[in-house]
Enzyme design. Structure first.
Site, PDB file in Angstrom:
ATOM      1  N   ASP A  84      17.980 -54.893  -9.740  1.00 14.28           N
ATOM      2  CA  ASP A  84      16.534 -54.710  -9.869  1.00 14.28           C
ATOM      3  C   ASP A  84      16.123 -53.245 -10.012  1.00 14.28           C
ATOM      4  O   ASP A  84      15.604 -52.670  -9.060  1.00 14.28           O
ATOM      5  CB  ASP A  84      15.822 -55.323  -8.658  1.00 14.28           C
ATOM      6  CG  ASP A  84      14.316 -55.404  -8.862  1.00 14.28           C
ATOM      7  OD1 ASP A  84      13.858 -55.147  -9.987  1.00 14.28           O
ATOM      8  OD2 ASP A  84      13.611 -55.721  -7.893  1.00 14.28           O
ATOM      9  N   LYS A 117      16.228 -57.444 -17.354  1.00 14.28           N
ATOM     10  CA  LYS A 117      16.186 -56.085 -16.775  1.00 14.28           C
ATOM     11  C   LYS A 117      17.482 -55.350 -17.097  1.00 14.28           C
ATOM     12  O   LYS A 117      18.536 -55.970 -17.231  1.00 14.28           O
ATOM     13  CB  LYS A 117      16.004 -56.167 -15.256  1.00 14.28           C
ATOM     14  CG  LYS A 117      14.633 -56.692 -14.845  1.00 14.28           C
ATOM     15  CD  LYS A 117      14.434 -56.599 -13.331  1.00 14.28           C
ATOM     16  CE  LYS A 117      13.047 -57.150 -12.957  1.00 14.28           C
ATOM     17  NZ  LYS A 117      12.763 -57.040 -11.516  1.00 14.28           N
ATOM     18  N   GLU A 173       9.158 -47.669  -9.289  1.00 12.94           N
ATOM     19  CA  GLU A 173       9.226 -48.475  -8.067  1.00 12.94           C
ATOM     20  C   GLU A 173      10.347 -47.997  -7.147  1.00 12.94           C
ATOM     21  O   GLU A 173      10.158 -47.908  -5.941  1.00 12.94           O
ATOM     22  CB  GLU A 173       9.458 -49.950  -8.425  1.00 12.94           C
ATOM     23  CG  GLU A 173       9.688 -50.824  -7.197  1.00 12.94           C
ATOM     24  CD  GLU A 173       9.889 -52.306  -7.525  1.00 12.94           C
ATOM     25  OE1 GLU A 173       9.805 -52.675  -8.709  1.00 12.94           O
ATOM     26  OE2 GLU A 173      10.128 -53.084  -6.577  1.00 12.94           O
ATOM     27  N   GLU A 201      11.824 -65.709  -7.382  1.00 13.40           N
ATOM     28  CA  GLU A 201      11.110 -65.099  -6.249  1.00 13.40           C
ATOM     29  C   GLU A 201       9.868 -65.897  -5.852  1.00 13.40           C
ATOM     30  O   GLU A 201       8.797 -65.328  -5.635  1.00 13.40           O
ATOM     31  CB  GLU A 201      10.710 -63.660  -6.585  1.00 13.40           C
ATOM     32  CG  GLU A 201      11.908 -62.726  -6.661  1.00 13.40           C
ATOM     33  CD  GLU A 201      11.533 -61.259  -6.879  1.00 13.40           C
ATOM     34  OE1 GLU A 201      10.488 -61.013  -7.491  1.00 13.40           O
ATOM     35  OE2 GLU A 201      12.288 -60.400  -6.412  1.00 13.40           O
TER      36      GLU A 201
END
Lengths: 697, 697
Positions: free
Chosen positions: A342, A337, A370, A269
């Site tokens: 995500d 993760k 999130e 990213e």
């Protein structure tokens, strides 16, 4: 005059009661208690043992005047941090083991569990919080105020008494659930964190955390040698770069001899990494590992990588890391993760788990919500994490659960660890939502013992947080009726917690849908999001692939073939639309709108009912909580009630947005026994963009 | 080339279909039809008869090639405007009677009613729309665009071709339901309306309306002699004032020989009136009546008066007007709102009806939905008006309904009339909400025949507005299946209309609650509204009187004793909490929260269920309408669907606001089987004030 005096006395009496009953949630699950007296005997003294003694004196609920002996004695079966409770006291290898035993003993006294002959050893050696805190005090994906560690302004690095008090409280809370590591800054790291002013503050934090057994770690920016070191490159094989890192590590360990090590987000990213210099992830990680090795420091190297050019983001971490298996130093651990995309409300597990057989690998969970409604929606995450940890990878035959592929029981790994992205901040109650405290608690508890059930953890947390022993929970000053409490509060509220994550899946992204949020905020719906110029793997259209024929991302061999990364028989199970679990169906398949689901409904109908069910579940939560009013202090009751109302409004917005948008493709009415939309699609498109945090706040 | 040609042809074909099917609602219940041919025979010609012939030729749905004879012949049993339909044609006293018969005949052809041997005479002689239109083009309480008659700007008085076309359409629509009068300006009148430029425009309007049988009227400002006449006073007994009005009336009639007369709001809400000069309402009204008398003009004098000093606003119109009974000229008629307060969703009838026995009195209804959700909420008002017209005043014994006290059947009155405050404006569909057209229709139909049922009027309106004969309702070009249409469209949508007003009562102001709106807009909830400096009879607190004991306005002898204004046995029925109808209970009584209602529930519970029922009714309307999609053109379907969604959101806001606010007094939980509030009271208080038109738009 007498009247006045009486009034004044009454005023102070009432005021004292008010103070006594003030409950802002700051004490989380460590409520002040009316302790009985206990006589604590210990053969030695240490800061950690003193903390243990103090906790016992403050919180003892056993026999009044009992004697407890704390015994530090080598016992190999307890590994590093384990302990044994028996009727006379606590035995452990280390002072820290005694402290963990102390918290366990006190917890059991409150929850009514037996305190005799309990042996407890942790599932993972390293139980780490990742704080995505920036040096300016902000927190990426933080919904509970600014950073506990950093702050904005010219005196930002000065350590104050209130800093120390707060860090102590933070450390105590973590220790109470066995968390033993904190990465103090954001994985999108500023290079400044390695400069001397910041390192001095890290040392101060570490000094406060040390007696509670919590190591500090830092996220580093891979290009630090160029950015703050004045070097022309940050190539991990460059001699000067290697030296720069060795010097920097030495500087750190001189200040903080028990420093934990580095967490690295590299070549991801937009973050710099070894690939910028034509090197591999292993080259990068190993160079840092070599620098840390002399001090027993470790490198946690993140596998969260993907590029806009690849056809399927879900495949990329595996594609990049699987070939490197066995090439990493033994003080490197790959941090992965839970899912391949995500932190979505539901994902299948990342195929890297179990696939890296000669490389230590650690799960990264996200405690901060999130993608699950921030600190507004009530989401108890233990069921999501358990679902992940118990997923069978089949990598070493049936029963090769993710938990076993990471805790050292299947693979011989020197390091075992688990990380959770923290949900803490400067809010009085630390986590924004009172029930978000349960996720901090659950992360610690599962990191310690991944075999605990979600139900047991919820049960513990509710008893500790809202139970009758708390001085602040005023309703229990007299006449606590355990049966009524269980029936009217504990059981329904526990059920609400256990159902809460699935409710969110239902009203946000059921049946394997993923990443259809409005952009950036990741809060409201944005299934329509897909501007022409946007990176396609950052659009919703890329993930849901809805068209007139159907919906879902084909990851079978007719599509991206991401399923090849899973071991058999899972691969075949996912590939076959008839055997693919329906809760991840649209993750793996592009499914026709009229496909018959196991319920007999078409896919379109099933989708509609899931969204509707999600809305109704939140309404049920509202009723449960409203009924719980007599058992909760005003402040926390009202906070949660308010947030549930907002969640209920948001759930309707999610349902309306997704159903009305997808209906443009399915071209089929929403079943008429479903509550009709309250909003127009066009209004929602405009509003969720304009006010991404909350249309209809 | 051939391809291109084909495409072009296809394009034009599709485009024609599009035009054909465009449906913006402008034709209201007078949809364009595929008429058959008819031969119309008439012994005379006139503009009015030409209109009738034209309507027959455009809309004939009877036997193809049939002959119809129009016969104007004196028949006393038909009174002024009545007519007889038989198989050969229409007979009436006047050309206008023929026109009314024409519209009735064509309506019956569409709705399937018999067209032979039907005699019809109107209930009221004067059937009048009151337009609250201001000279600058705005409309007080108008929710469908600006004025049809007035406009802003320097050329505002120039009459254009499009003005004339619009006024013609307006006149035709009115004539089709028998409306025969229009008050062209706001009762809060500008004195400028009586100046020559405006009067010239009135003449132009009148010229267009004349052949359709519609008289024009003006609202006048009582102080016009001082304001525009240069006089020092407007005292109605002053010689110069009397002369000024005579001259003004003469000027008007010179221009417009068939001018209708004046509507007057005097000594009310800040408007000047005779009381400013120590004179009575009778003095003021009679002075104007004397001026109008030579020209057969009338005065409609409004009884909507109240002052801030009186203890109960509901009593004041009666208190002021009852003593004046018999003192008014015979060309004066007192115009009285249906209820004693102000067009609330439910009120008992005004006690003036039946009480003025020697004075003509006319009902004033409000077609525009000032207090019933503007042009956003779907509210079919016929049931409200029927409830009012059928209310028994007992003033001349049992059966003295409001209708009979006003239509001349109980009292010998020279004038009978009924007024409706119009809901029309420049919006394409005239009324904002497509279903608001039904209220314009229903007002006309009830003014003509107050014995029609709400159901019959809804049935007629739906068949005319959405039925199969319309060229614009594209779904019926072929294969109209009447049974399917009845089952899937007509019956459920009719039921929705019939239930719609009570739904609003339920979610806004059930059980006799009234006037708890947010101020000014009269749209959203504002039960908390009561600033210290506000006129108390303009606050919500004044009307609901909620306290820890109960809720409601005590109008029995223990309170304001407003019930004394009602005749027995009504007075006693209202006074006794056990016999007072529950739907006006809180209008007449301050009722304890734990009072047992007839359902067995407490008042508080009953209140909660009413609000909840209101929300659920709107959701039912949404389902009905969504299911009606195949039977409605896109434009009107989408418009109503969108508004129903907003109505559903608004209903939740009303429920949440009122229940959460009143709960502060009842101090009792909302029953747990009721859907929990979605909003917080504090947020609603702020938001409905900030955005009075629509919190949660």
């Amino acid at each position: 005059m007498n009247h006045l005096k009486l009034s004044t006395s009454l005023f102070f009496l009432l005021f004292s009661l008010l103070i006594l009953n003030a409950q802002n949630g700051h004490n989380v699950w460590l409520q002040n208690k009316k302790a009985k007296t206990v006589n604590v005997v210990s053969s030695k003294e240490s800061p950690t043992l003193n903390i243990a003694k103090n906790e016992l004196n403050q919180g003892w609920l056993g026999t009044d005047g009992a004697t407890i002996t704390l015994t530090v004695k080598r016992n190999k079966s307890l590994k590093q941090d384990g302990f044994i409770l028996n009727e006379n006291g606590i035995t452990a290898n280390t002072d820290l083991g005694i402290l963990y035993g102390t918290f366990e003993l006190l917890r059991r006294q409150q929850t009514g569990e037996s305190t005799s002959n309990a042996l407890s050893i942790p599932s993972y050696d390293q139980r780490i919080l990742n704080h995505w805190d920036n040096p300016n005090g902000s927190i990426e994906r933080g919904y509970a105020g600014n950073s506990l560690f950093w702050r904005y302004g010219k005196d930002s690095l000065t350590v104050t008494d209130s800093d120390i008090k707060l860090w102590q409280e933070y450390a105590r809370i973590n220790a109470s659930v066995g968390i033993n590591g904190s990465v103090l800054n954001n994985v999108n790291a500023s290079p400044m964190i390695l400069t001397s002013g910041y390192l001095q503050r890290v040392k101060a934090i570490n000094d406060v955390l040390r007696p509670y057994g919590i190591k500090t770690f830092l996220s580093i920016k891979f290009s630090s040698p160029s950015l703050i070191g004045g070097l022309e490159t940050s190539d991990p094989l460059d001699k000067n770069v290697i030296k720069w890192w060795r010097d920097k590590v030495k500087e750190i360990y001189t200040l903080i001899p028990d420093f934990g090590g580095f967490l690295v987000k590299a070549s991801s990213e937009g973050q710099p990494g070894p690939q910028d210099y034509g090197r591999s992830h292993a080259d990068g990680a190993n160079m840092l590992a070599d620098a840390l090795k002399p001090y027993n420091g470790i490198v946690m190297w993140r596998a969260f990588v993907y590029s806009p050019t690849d056809e399927d983001r879900a495949k990329q971490a595996y594609t990049e890391f699987a070939p490197l298996d066995g090439e990493f130093r033994d003080n490197v651990i790959i941090q992965v993760k839970n899912g391949p995309i995500d932190f979505q409300p539901r994902e299948p597990f990342s195929p890297l788990f179990g696939a890296l057989k000669e490389t230590a690998i650690m799960p990264e969970l996200q405690i901060t919500q999130e993608y699950l409604g921030h600190s507004t929606h009530l989401a108890y995450l233990a069921p999501m994490w358990k679902e992940f940890l118990e997923s069978d990878t089949y990598q070493e035959g049936e029963g090769s659960t993710v938990a076993k592929t990471t805790d050292g029981s299947l693979f011989d790994q020197k390091l075992t660890a688990i990380a959770g992205v923290a949900n803490t901040g400067l809010d009085d109650n630390w986590t924004g939502h009172t029930f978000a405290q349960s996720n901090w608690y659950a992360f610690g508890r599962l990191a310690w013992n991944h075999e605990l059930t979600s139900e047991q953890i919820a049960d513990e947390w509710l008893k500790l947080t809202f139970g009758p022993f708390s001085l602040e929970n005023k309703n229990y000053d007299v006449d606590f009726d355990e049966q009524a409490w269980n029936t009217n509060f504990l059981n329904p509220v526990k059920q609400m917690m256990l159902d809460s994550r699935e409710a969110i899946v239902d009203y946000m992204m059921p049946l394997g849908l993923h990443h259809i949020f409005s952009p950036n905020a990741h809060y409201g719906p944005g299934p329509w999001y897909g501007p022409a110029r946007a990176r396609k793997d950052w659009t919703s259209l890329y993930y849901h692939q809805a068209d007139s024929l159907g919906i879902g991302f084909d990851r079978t061999p007719t599509g991206s073939n991401a399923t090849i990364q899973y071991e058999e028989p899972l691969r075949s199970q996912f590939n076959n639309i008839e055997t693919c679990p329906e809760d991840v169906l649209l993750w793996f398949h592009h499914v026709p709108w009229d496909y018959k689901m196991k319920s007999g409904k078409t896919l379109w109908e099933e989708l509609c009912y899931h969204y509707d069910t999600g809305v109704h579940k939140v309404r049920t939560f509202q009723t449960i909580w409203d009924k719980a009013k007599p058992y909760v202090d005003h402040e926390r009751f009202y906070e949660v009630q308010t947030k549930l109302r907002r969640q209920a409004r948001n759930a309707i917005v999610w349902k309306d947005a997704c159903l009305l948008y997808f209906q443009e493709f399915s071209n089929t009415p929403i079943p008429y026994d479903i509550e009709r939309p309250l909003h127009n699609l066009e209004d929602l498109k405009i509003s969720t963009m304009k006010r991404p945090l909350d249309y209809n706040n």
